[in-house]
Write a protein that holds these residues in place. Sequence first.
Motif, PDB file in Angstrom:
ATOM      1  N   VAL A 185       0.840  -1.208   0.000  1.00  0.00           N
ATOM      2  CA  VAL A 185       0.000   0.000   0.000  1.00  0.00           C
ATOM      3  C   VAL A 185       0.868   1.249   0.000  1.00  0.00           C
ATOM      4  CG1 VAL A 185      -1.634   1.368   1.352  1.00  0.00           C
ATOM      5  CG2 VAL A 185      -1.964  -1.107   1.126  1.00  0.00           C
ATOM      6  N   TYR A 186       1.838   1.280   0.887  1.00  0.00           N
ATOM      7  CA  TYR A 186       2.696   2.454   1.024  1.00  0.00           C
ATOM      8  C   TYR A 186       3.624   2.584  -0.179  1.00  0.00           C
ATOM      9  CZ  TYR A 186       0.902   0.950   5.466  1.00  0.00           C
ATOM     10  OH  TYR A 186       0.063   0.491   6.447  1.00  0.00           O
ATOM     11  N   ARG A 187       4.109   1.475  -0.731  1.00  0.00           N
ATOM     12  CA  ARG A 187       4.926   1.510  -1.947  1.00  0.00           C
ATOM     13  C   ARG A 187       4.117   2.081  -3.105  1.00  0.00           C
ATOM     14  NH1 ARG A 187       8.990  -2.118  -3.704  1.00  0.00           N
ATOM     15  NH2 ARG A 187       9.608  -2.094  -1.491  1.00  0.00           N
ATOM     16  N   TRP A 188       2.842   1.674  -3.206  1.00  0.00           N
ATOM     17  CA  TRP A 188       2.013   2.127  -4.326  1.00  0.00           C
ATOM     18  C   TRP A 188       1.829   3.641  -4.298  1.00  0.00           C
ATOM     19  CZ3 TRP A 188      -2.273   4.832  -5.643  1.00  0.00           C
ATOM     20  CH2 TRP A 188      -2.820   4.620  -6.909  1.00  0.00           C
ATOM     21  N   PHE A 189       1.511   4.194  -3.147  1.00  0.00           N
ATOM     22  CA  PHE A 189       1.267   5.640  -3.071  1.00  0.00           C
ATOM     23  C   PHE A 189       2.527   6.442  -3.352  1.00  0.00           C
ATOM     24  CE2 PHE A 189      -2.713   4.493  -0.939  1.00  0.00           C
ATOM     25  CZ  PHE A 189      -3.570   5.379  -1.546  1.00  0.00           C
ATOM     26  N   GLU A 190       3.662   5.948  -2.916  1.00  0.00           N
ATOM     27  CA  GLU A 190       4.917   6.661  -3.217  1.00  0.00           C
ATOM     28  C   GLU A 190       5.193   6.614  -4.711  1.00  0.00           C
ATOM     29  OE1 GLU A 190       8.869   7.445  -4.245  1.00  0.00           O
ATOM     30  OE2 GLU A 190       8.065   5.407  -4.315  1.00  0.00           O
ATOM     31  N   ARG A 191       4.981   5.439  -5.322  1.00  0.00           N
ATOM     32  CA  ARG A 191       5.287   5.264  -6.740  1.00  0.00           C
ATOM     33  C   ARG A 191       4.322   6.038  -7.630  1.00  0.00           C
ATOM     34  NH1 ARG A 191       4.255  -0.545  -8.076  1.00  0.00           N
ATOM     35  NH2 ARG A 191       2.161   0.224  -8.589  1.00  0.00           N
ATOM     36  N   GLU A 192       3.032   6.029  -7.303  1.00  0.00           N
ATOM     37  CA  GLU A 192       2.022   6.597  -8.188  1.00  0.00           C
ATOM     38  C   GLU A 192       1.728   8.069  -7.915  1.00  0.00           C
ATOM     39  OE1 GLU A 192       0.835   4.997 -10.760  1.00  0.00           O
ATOM     40  OE2 GLU A 192       1.942   3.169 -10.252  1.00  0.00           O
ATOM     41  N   ALA A 221       9.111   1.618   6.828  1.00  0.00           N
ATOM     42  CA  ALA A 221       9.863   0.637   6.042  1.00  0.00           C
ATOM     43  C   ALA A 221       9.971   1.064   4.583  1.00  0.00           C
ATOM     44  CB  ALA A 221       9.176  -0.730   6.136  1.00  0.00           C
ATOM     45  N   GLU A 222       9.032   1.884   4.115  1.00  0.00           N
ATOM     46  CA  GLU A 222       9.068   2.385   2.740  1.00  0.00           C
ATOM     47  C   GLU A 222       9.682   3.778   2.647  1.00  0.00           C
ATOM     48  OE1 GLU A 222       8.490   0.950  -0.090  1.00  0.00           O
ATOM     49  OE2 GLU A 222       7.976  -0.975   0.838  1.00  0.00           O
ATOM     50  N   GLY A 223      10.282   4.252   3.718  1.00  0.00           N
ATOM     51  CA  GLY A 223      11.041   5.496   3.672  1.00  0.00           C
ATOM     52  C   GLY A 223      10.253   6.772   3.839  1.00  0.00           C
ATOM     53  N   TYR A 224       9.025   6.691   4.318  1.00  0.00           N
ATOM     54  CA  TYR A 224       8.225   7.899   4.518  1.00  0.00           C
ATOM     55  C   TYR A 224       8.694   8.671   5.754  1.00  0.00           C
ATOM     56  CZ  TYR A 224       4.491   6.547   1.235  1.00  0.00           C
ATOM     57  OH  TYR A 224       3.765   6.233   0.119  1.00  0.00           O
ATOM     58  N   ASP A 420      -0.853  -3.908 -10.981  1.00  0.00           N
ATOM     59  CA  ASP A 420      -0.306  -3.011  -9.958  1.00  0.00           C
ATOM     60  C   ASP A 420       0.343  -3.858  -8.862  1.00  0.00           C
ATOM     61  OD1 ASP A 420      -0.799  -0.558 -11.029  1.00  0.00           O
ATOM     62  OD2 ASP A 420      -2.722  -0.263 -10.010  1.00  0.00           O
ATOM     63  N   CYS A 421       1.559  -4.271  -9.114  1.00  0.00           N
ATOM     64  CA  CYS A 421       2.220  -5.241  -8.242  1.00  0.00           C
ATOM     65  C   CYS A 421       3.639  -4.776  -7.916  1.00  0.00           C
ATOM     66  CB  CYS A 421       2.293  -6.616  -8.904  1.00  0.00           C
ATOM     67  SG  CYS A 421       0.719  -7.205  -9.591  1.00  0.00           S
ATOM     68  N   ALA A 422       4.161  -5.283  -6.822  1.00  0.00           N
ATOM     69  CA  ALA A 422       5.540  -4.977  -6.423  1.00  0.00           C
ATOM     70  C   ALA A 422       6.038  -6.071  -5.498  1.00  0.00           C
ATOM     71  CB  ALA A 422       5.602  -3.614  -5.735  1.00  0.00           C
ATOM     72  N   THR A 423       7.348  -6.257  -5.485  1.00  0.00           N
ATOM     73  CA  THR A 423       7.974  -7.158  -4.527  1.00  0.00           C
ATOM     74  C   THR A 423       8.352  -6.341  -3.309  1.00  0.00           C
ATOM     75  OG1 THR A 423       8.802  -8.588  -6.299  1.00  0.00           O
ATOM     76  CG2 THR A 423       9.867  -8.766  -4.134  1.00  0.00           C
ATOM     77  N   VAL A 424       7.718  -6.643  -2.181  1.00  0.00           N
ATOM     78  CA  VAL A 424       7.857  -5.801  -0.982  1.00  0.00           C
ATOM     79  C   VAL A 424       8.289  -6.639   0.213  1.00  0.00           C
ATOM     80  CG1 VAL A 424       6.147  -4.130  -1.770  1.00  0.00           C
ATOM     81  CG2 VAL A 424       5.412  -6.091  -0.418  1.00  0.00           C
ATOM     82  N   PRO A 425       8.899  -6.000   1.208  1.00  0.00           N
ATOM     83  CA  PRO A 425       9.295  -6.746   2.411  1.00  0.00           C
ATOM     84  C   PRO A 425       8.080  -7.186   3.200  1.00  0.00           C
ATOM     85  CG  PRO A 425       9.667  -4.389   2.703  1.00  0.00           C
ATOM     86  CD  PRO A 425       9.307  -4.576   1.263  1.00  0.00           C
ATOM     87  N   GLN A 426       8.238  -8.284   3.942  1.00  0.00           N
ATOM     88  CA  GLN A 426       7.214  -8.796   4.835  1.00  0.00           C
ATOM     89  C   GLN A 426       7.626  -8.485   6.270  1.00  0.00           C
ATOM     90  OE1 GLN A 426       4.269 -10.390   3.463  1.00  0.00           O
ATOM     91  NE2 GLN A 426       5.260  -9.332   1.753  1.00  0.00           N
ATOM     92  N   LEU A 427       6.812  -7.715   6.957  1.00  0.00           N
ATOM     93  CA  LEU A 427       7.132  -7.259   8.302  1.00  0.00           C
ATOM     94  C   LEU A 427       6.286  -8.014   9.319  1.00  0.00           C
ATOM     95  CD1 LEU A 427       7.208  -3.419   7.598  1.00  0.00           C
ATOM     96  CD2 LEU A 427       9.067  -5.067   7.403  1.00  0.00           C
ATOM     97  N   GLY A 428       6.892  -8.386  10.410  1.00  0.00           N
ATOM     98  CA  GLY A 428       6.200  -9.149  11.428  1.00  0.00           C
ATOM     99  C   GLY A 428       5.484  -8.272  12.445  1.00  0.00           C
ATOM    100  N   TYR A 429       4.374  -8.767  12.961  1.00  0.00           N
ATOM    101  CA  TYR A 429       3.646  -8.069  14.022  1.00  0.00           C
ATOM    102  C   TYR A 429       2.854  -9.112  14.803  1.00  0.00           C
ATOM    103  CZ  TYR A 429      -0.314  -8.553  10.814  1.00  0.00           C
ATOM    104  OH  TYR A 429      -1.283  -9.053   9.977  1.00  0.00           O
ATOM    105  N   ARG A 430       2.593  -8.824  16.047  1.00  0.00           N
ATOM    106  CA  ARG A 430       1.811  -9.721  16.892  1.00  0.00           C
ATOM    107  C   ARG A 430       0.373  -9.231  16.958  1.00  0.00           C
ATOM    108  NH1 ARG A 430       4.392 -13.608  19.605  1.00  0.00           N
ATOM    109  NH2 ARG A 430       6.680 -13.525  19.562  1.00  0.00           N
ATOM    110  N   PRO A 431      -0.602 -10.091  16.617  1.00  0.00           N
ATOM    111  CA  PRO A 431      -1.994  -9.657  16.603  1.00  0.00           C
ATOM    112  C   PRO A 431      -2.520  -9.411  18.006  1.00  0.00           C
ATOM    113  CG  PRO A 431      -1.843 -12.026  16.247  1.00  0.00           C
ATOM    114  CD  PRO A 431      -0.426 -11.491  16.251  1.00  0.00           C
TER     115      PRO A 431
END
Length: 431
Positions: A185-192, A221-224, A420-431
Amino acid sequence: MRTFRAAETAAALLLAALLALATACGSRLPESAFETRPTATSPSDGEPLRIGIISSATSPVGGDAFTGPRDGARAWFDALNARGGLDGRRVEVVTCDDGGSGVGNNECVHRLIDERKVFALVATTAFDYAGAPLVSRAGVPDIGGQPLTPAYDTYPHLYGIYGSSAPRTGAAPGWHGVLYGGTEVYRWFERETGARTAAVVSYNQAASAAYARLVTQGLRAEGYRVVDEQVDFALPNFRAVAADLKAQGADLVFDALDTHGNTRLCEAMDEVGVHVTAKVTNVQNWSSTVSRDYAKSPVCRNTLWVTGSSRNYADEHHPAVREFREAMGEGPVSQWQLEGWAAAMWFTDAARSCLAEGSLTRACVERFVNRAEPYTARGLLLPVRFERLPEPPKTRHTCLSVARWQDDRGWVSQGDMDTDCATVPQLGYRP
């Protein structure tokens, strides 16, 4: 792989309920209430095929927040029965409102599985899926549910609408209690859009703050450059937040607020004169009622963008969307209805494959869902698969469905979700 989009939708809804309640429901039915288990085969030929739908139609969130998938699934089965049913067999839909509580959810599981003896569950949308381990233990396939809790990344026999790569042994969510999601999501908004500054608005309340941290993690993680904005839960000063958003030059606004707070933030942004590239919301708010919900903030309303994993319900040039819209009629329509429709389609396609092989059993339905070929519901869903990976991947090639609201056109798709695709990092979180 459970995406951050699924996590953010779940967090937003759970947040709304947590903010509405001082305490949560606790008690559950005893295990002894579930001792009688149904058989693993379908009814005899000629009998209706009984399918259950559990939804929190009445819940702490209020209104019809959780009924979209149910309504979409029912519309699919109504249309299917009008065409002669499932190879001549009528599908009988049995619904149950769990009231948004754990005890109510367990009661629905007991009623549908033990009393009504449903063959499968479809399009489950539960605020507290307390009965998930009981569904799993009974071996009842739950197809296309909304992942509002970690249940669909924890238990076998449960298949969320967005898929999962987790082992799903029943021991813990994801990988040893950690779920992973991408930053597409964040990669898309930066790119577009070229956005580089994003604001995250939250309450000074635990659930809201935790949700805000999840969004902030992906943005950073996407540099914002991330602008953290927090308001007092009891006496929120949204005008002050809006003024700071203007001073900070925010390109994007994400929020960790309930629906009421979200609309008040938009009103304050209009009052102060905040102009952003996008105010980003989630799939649960992807509906035709935006004009009514944001009636007092026309400028902010026309900066609403939404992201998800299914094709925009407004794209009626697509034949599968057009069929859905015709079945839903003239009333309000939502993306969750479309996803419920897709869930019912998924079950139907699985059942038909089994009938073609000569025997409709739960095991056969699950073989279809677990097959290597991803499922797309005739183009309504981004490819869905279940992998049971022993370790989470570090990156993932992920696609995205994006739309923005325009008063004269409604939700307008931005680009093509299949490309509309990209190879992005997978970040961990605890639900």
